[in-house]
Design a protein around this motif. Structure first.
Motif, PDB file in Angstrom:
ATOM      1  N   GLY A   1       0.755  -1.078   0.009  1.00 39.42           N
ATOM      2  CA  GLY A   1       0.001   0.115   0.073  1.00 39.42           C
ATOM      3  C   GLY A   1       0.701   1.126  -0.017  1.00 39.42           C
ATOM      4  N   GLN A   2       2.198   1.149   0.044  1.00 41.76           N
ATOM      5  CA  GLN A   2       3.165   2.386  -0.043  1.00 41.76           C
ATOM      6  C   GLN A   2       3.943   2.550  -1.541  1.00 41.76           C
ATOM      7  N   PRO A   3       3.932   3.556  -1.893  1.00 45.22           N
ATOM      8  CA  PRO A   3       4.660   3.720  -3.104  1.00 45.22           C
ATOM      9  C   PRO A   3       5.991   3.314  -3.097  1.00 45.22           C
ATOM     10  N   LEU A   4       6.529   2.582  -4.085  1.00 45.56           N
ATOM     11  CA  LEU A   4       7.938   1.619  -4.049  1.00 45.56           C
ATOM     12  C   LEU A   4       8.793   2.518  -4.981  1.00 45.56           C
ATOM     13  N   ALA A   5       9.850   3.123  -4.472  1.00 41.41           N
ATOM     14  CA  ALA A   5      10.869   3.497  -5.163  1.00 41.41           C
ATOM     15  C   ALA A   5      11.818   2.629  -5.928  1.00 41.41           C
TER      16      ALA A   5
END
Length: 100
Positions: A30-34
């Motif tokens: 659920g978190q943006p993945l850099a």
């Protein structure tokens, strides 16, 4: 390491009416993945392009109209394929959730 450029999603200065844009965000848990790699594969599965997601997990491709596969490669995750269709004059938004 790949030399692919980091991506941002601003459309400023882009004449979307003349382009087929495929863009979105890669998330994990659920978190943006850099730093994930997103590959663009044509309808036959042939490699066409690759970008690295930005600090906010964003990616973008300018693709010819038609059917494509986005192959997402992220640390500690199996490759994930997502089918998309690029349309001339349209921005196709695709969010990819990598299994945690």
């Amino acid at each position: 390491m790949c030399g692919a450029p980091a991506q941002e999603l601003s459309l400023e200065g882009i004449d979307v009416g003349k382009e087929s844009v495929v863009q979105g965000t890669v998330n994990k848990g659920g978190q943006p993945l850099a730093g994930a790699y997103v590959r663009l594969l044509d309808a036959t599965g042939e490699f066409t392009a690759e970008v690295v997601t930005s600090a906010t997990g964003n990616f973008r491709f300018f693709a010819a109209p038609g059917d494509w596969t986005l192959r997402t490669l992220a640390p500690k995750a199996a490759p994930l394929d997502t089918k998309v269709t690029a349309v001339l004059g349209d921005v196709v938004e695709t969010d990819v959730e990598v299994p945690a």
